[in-house]
Design a protein around this motif. Structure first.
Motif, PDB file in Angstrom:
ATOM      1  N   ALA A 132      17.719 -42.643  -1.510  1.00 22.00           N
ATOM      2  CA  ALA A 132      17.983 -41.956  -0.244  1.00 22.00           C
ATOM      3  C   ALA A 132      18.547 -42.921   0.786  1.00 22.00           C
ATOM      4  N   LEU A 133      18.030 -44.142   0.810  1.00 22.22           N
ATOM      5  CA  LEU A 133      18.563 -45.153   1.724  1.00 22.22           C
ATOM      6  C   LEU A 133      20.030 -45.417   1.417  1.00 22.22           C
ATOM      7  N   GLY A 134      20.373 -45.553   0.129  1.00 27.26           N
ATOM      8  CA  GLY A 134      21.773 -45.751  -0.227  1.00 27.26           C
ATOM      9  C   GLY A 134      22.653 -44.625   0.272  1.00 27.26           C
ATOM     10  N   MET A 135      22.145 -43.390   0.199  1.00 27.17           N
ATOM     11  CA  MET A 135      22.919 -42.253   0.689  1.00 27.17           C
ATOM     12  C   MET A 135      23.098 -42.324   2.207  1.00 27.17           C
ATOM     13  N   LEU A 136      22.056 -42.713   2.940  1.00 32.83           N
ATOM     14  CA  LEU A 136      22.196 -42.870   4.388  1.00 32.83           C
ATOM     15  C   LEU A 136      23.236 -43.932   4.713  1.00 32.83           C
ATOM     16  N   ARG A 137      23.203 -45.027   3.985  1.00 33.05           N
ATOM     17  CA  ARG A 137      24.185 -46.089   4.208  1.00 33.05           C
ATOM     18  C   ARG A 137      25.604 -45.604   3.935  1.00 33.05           C
ATOM     19  N   ALA A 138      25.720 -44.604   3.066  1.00 35.43           N
ATOM     20  CA  ALA A 138      27.034 -44.052   2.726  1.00 35.43           C
ATOM     21  C   ALA A 138      27.432 -42.895   3.639  1.00 35.43           C
ATOM     22  N   GLY A 139      26.617 -42.594   4.652  1.00 37.51           N
ATOM     23  CA  GLY A 139      27.006 -41.585   5.627  1.00 37.51           C
ATOM     24  C   GLY A 139      26.280 -40.263   5.556  1.00 37.51           C
ATOM     25  N   LEU A 140      25.219 -40.159   4.726  1.00 38.08           N
ATOM     26  CA  LEU A 140      24.445 -38.922   4.667  1.00 38.08           C
ATOM     27  C   LEU A 140      23.830 -38.626   6.026  1.00 38.08           C
ATOM     28  N   GLN A 141      23.965 -37.390   6.472  1.00 33.70           N
ATOM     29  CA  GLN A 141      23.413 -36.980   7.762  1.00 33.70           C
ATOM     30  C   GLN A 141      22.254 -36.018   7.543  1.00 33.70           C
ATOM     31  N   LEU A 142      21.085 -36.582   7.269  1.00 30.09           N
ATOM     32  CA  LEU A 142      19.861 -35.797   7.146  1.00 30.09           C
ATOM     33  C   LEU A 142      18.739 -36.530   7.850  1.00 30.09           C
ATOM     34  N   ASP A 143      17.788 -35.781   8.373  1.00 35.58           N
ATOM     35  CA  ASP A 143      16.591 -36.352   8.990  1.00 35.58           C
ATOM     36  C   ASP A 143      15.421 -35.410   8.741  1.00 35.58           C
ATOM     37  N   GLY A 144      14.235 -35.843   9.167  1.00 37.33           N
ATOM     38  CA  GLY A 144      13.063 -34.994   9.091  1.00 37.33           C
ATOM     39  C   GLY A 144      12.726 -34.573   7.681  1.00 37.33           C
ATOM     40  N   GLU A 145      12.302 -33.319   7.541  1.00 35.57           N
ATOM     41  CA  GLU A 145      11.824 -32.859   6.254  1.00 35.57           C
ATOM     42  C   GLU A 145      12.925 -32.825   5.200  1.00 35.57           C
ATOM     43  N   LEU A 146      14.178 -32.612   5.610  1.00 31.21           N
ATOM     44  CA  LEU A 146      15.257 -32.581   4.624  1.00 31.21           C
ATOM     45  C   LEU A 146      15.569 -33.976   4.092  1.00 31.21           C
ATOM     46  N   LEU A 147      15.398 -35.009   4.912  1.00 37.63           N
ATOM     47  CA  LEU A 147      15.541 -36.375   4.408  1.00 37.63           C
ATOM     48  C   LEU A 147      14.376 -36.702   3.478  1.00 37.63           C
ATOM     49  N   ALA A 148      13.172 -36.256   3.826  1.00 34.87           N
ATOM     50  CA  ALA A 148      12.027 -36.433   2.926  1.00 34.87           C
ATOM     51  C   ALA A 148      12.297 -35.747   1.594  1.00 34.87           C
ATOM     52  N   LEU A 149      12.904 -34.574   1.636  1.00 33.02           N
ATOM     53  CA  LEU A 149      13.216 -33.834   0.417  1.00 33.02           C
ATOM     54  C   LEU A 149      14.250 -34.570  -0.427  1.00 33.02           C
ATOM     55  N   ALA A 150      15.160 -35.300   0.213  1.00 35.37           N
ATOM     56  CA  ALA A 150      16.159 -36.080  -0.517  1.00 35.37           C
ATOM     57  C   ALA A 150      15.514 -37.199  -1.325  1.00 35.37           C
ATOM     58  N   ALA A 151      14.312 -37.619  -0.917  1.00 29.89           N
ATOM     59  CA  ALA A 151      13.590 -38.692  -1.615  1.00 29.89           C
ATOM     60  C   ALA A 151      12.424 -38.152  -2.426  1.00 29.89           C
ATOM     61  N   ALA A 152      12.422 -36.855  -2.699  1.00 31.09           N
ATOM     62  CA  ALA A 152      11.235 -36.191  -3.241  1.00 31.09           C
ATOM     63  C   ALA A 152      11.276 -36.001  -4.747  1.00 31.09           C
ATOM     64  N   SER A 153      10.069 -35.930  -5.324  1.00 32.36           N
ATOM     65  CA  SER A 153       9.836 -35.299  -6.627  1.00 32.36           C
ATOM     66  C   SER A 153       8.973 -34.083  -6.312  1.00 32.36           C
ATOM     67  N   HIS A 154       9.610 -33.040  -5.850  1.00 29.56           N
ATOM     68  CA  HIS A 154       8.882 -31.926  -5.237  1.00 29.56           C
ATOM     69  C   HIS A 154       8.285 -30.996  -6.285  1.00 29.56           C
ATOM     70  N   SER A 155       7.362 -30.170  -5.827  1.00 25.62           N
ATOM     71  CA  SER A 155       6.616 -29.275  -6.720  1.00 25.62           C
ATOM     72  C   SER A 155       7.316 -27.965  -7.003  1.00 25.62           C
ATOM     73  N   GLY A 156       8.487 -27.748  -6.399  1.00 26.66           N
ATOM     74  CA  GLY A 156       9.203 -26.500  -6.648  1.00 26.66           C
ATOM     75  C   GLY A 156       8.659 -25.321  -5.890  1.00 26.66           C
ATOM     76  N   GLU A 157       7.953 -25.588  -4.773  1.00 27.18           N
ATOM     77  CA  GLU A 157       7.443 -24.502  -3.940  1.00 27.18           C
ATOM     78  C   GLU A 157       8.591 -23.848  -3.178  1.00 27.18           C
ATOM     79  N   ASP A 158       8.321 -22.674  -2.639  1.00 24.10           N
ATOM     80  CA  ASP A 158       9.395 -21.917  -1.992  1.00 24.10           C
ATOM     81  C   ASP A 158      10.047 -22.699  -0.862  1.00 24.10           C
ATOM     82  N   PHE A 159       9.257 -23.425  -0.068  1.00 26.12           N
ATOM     83  CA  PHE A 159       9.865 -24.152   1.048  1.00 26.12           C
ATOM     84  C   PHE A 159      10.742 -25.299   0.553  1.00 26.12           C
ATOM     85  N   HIS A 160      10.409 -25.864  -0.614  1.00 25.62           N
ATOM     86  CA  HIS A 160      11.284 -26.882  -1.199  1.00 25.62           C
ATOM     87  C   HIS A 160      12.634 -26.264  -1.574  1.00 25.62           C
TER      88      HIS A 160
END
Length: 315
Positions: A50-78
């Protein structure tokens, strides 16, 4: 460190664990096994990706940036978050190249199947990372079809980021379960990299990743996952798990650590992590249950999992 699985008073299995613990100053204060040996940290590398993506210009913050670094459970909000990331890139689920899968959370998977739902790329635990990779490609006008190729500009940036943060040349490159490149480095190097994330200046890409994950632990794993429980129990803690028995963590005060269960046993991972946290003088009431999860027989507790650290590895 040895993790024992005890059922009805009998030691059913033992799992050897490599671990490294860093003190607040960054010095190695605990070591079990050879922490300098090479490992494949698997999804524990996602914060660095995720850090590499930010360095390359990714524009995400908050929960969506957390999701970019996630191994999520596949819940509806994910799933809704992944669709938001894709939508901001003008893309749909069809652009994802991660495998089709069911949610990691068994209850969510059962509800999905009972309602007529099916496995999908959106429910796959790495879909947030893949969506963020695609958004990064769109921001740079990079090809989308080959975004998982190690020679792709995105993957070259991520590789350089991993080498920068770990301070090591990548020893080998493989293919992760989701199809993305994975990098082999030492366990100790990943612990130091996580420490750099949490100690970076506020507002830097490094701290943005650490702060997003710590502020939204359910987005990096799931509402019932032990990773989220540990981050809630120990404010300031950044923790990310990886397949085959890997956990890496770092705290705002500079303490950090990493564990690798040698045989990859999932059941041994969290007790080993809790044991290392306690070795580093972390404590919270919630650690007790996570340290010794119950073994069930016929639906009732008949044993437990516990860490045996009879010879503590202090340099």
């Amino acid at each position: 460190m040895i993790i024992e699985v005890v059922r009805s008073g009998f030691v059913e299995s033992r799992h050897r664990v490599r671990a490294i613990g860093l003190g607040a100053s960054g010095d190695r204060v605990i070591e079990y096994g050879e922490a300098g040996a090479l490992v494949s940290p698997r999804s524990a590398m996602k914060p660095l990706q995720a850090l590499g993506m930010l360095r390359a210009g990714l524009q995400l913050d908050g929960e969506l940036l957390a999701l970019a670094a996630a191994s999520h459970s596949g819940e509806d909000f994910h799933v809704e978050g992944v669709l938001k990331i894709l939508g901001s890139a003008g893309l749909t689920e069809d652009a994802l190249q991660c495998p089709v899968d069911l949610p990691l959370d068994p209850e969510v998977a059962n509800r999905l199947l009972a309602s007529g739902g099916r496995p999908s790329r959106l429910r796959m635990n790495c879909s947030g990372k893949h969506a963020a990779m695609l958004l990064t490609c769109v921001a740079n006008d990079w090809p989308l079809e080959s975004y998982l190729d190690p020679a792709h500009p995105l993957q070259r940036v991520i590789r350089q980021t991993v080498e920068d943060l770990t301070g090591q040349r990548i020893a080998a490159t493989g293919v992760d379960g989701c199809g993305a490149p994975l990098f082999v480095v030492s366990l100790s190097a990943v612990a130091h990299a996580f420490r750099d994330l949490v100690l970076a200046e506020e507002g830097t890409p490094e701290r943005r990743v650490a702060d997003a994950m710590r502020a939204h632990p359910e987005w990096t794993s799931g509402t019932t996952r032990p990773e989220a429980a540990l981050m809630r129990a120990l404010p300031g803690l950044l923790l990310k798990s990886g397949a085959e028995g890997v956990d890496v963590f770092a705290h705002a005060d500079g303490r950090a650590g990493a564990i690798k269960v040698e045989d990859g046993a999932v059941r041994a991972r969290v007790p080993a992590t809790v044991a290392l946290l306690r070795d580093l003088d972390f404590d919270a009431p919630e650690l007790a249950e996570l340290a010794a999860p119950a073994i069930l027989g016929g639906g009732r507790p008949v044993g437990h999992v516990s860490a045996q650290t009879l010879t503590q590895g202090r340099p």
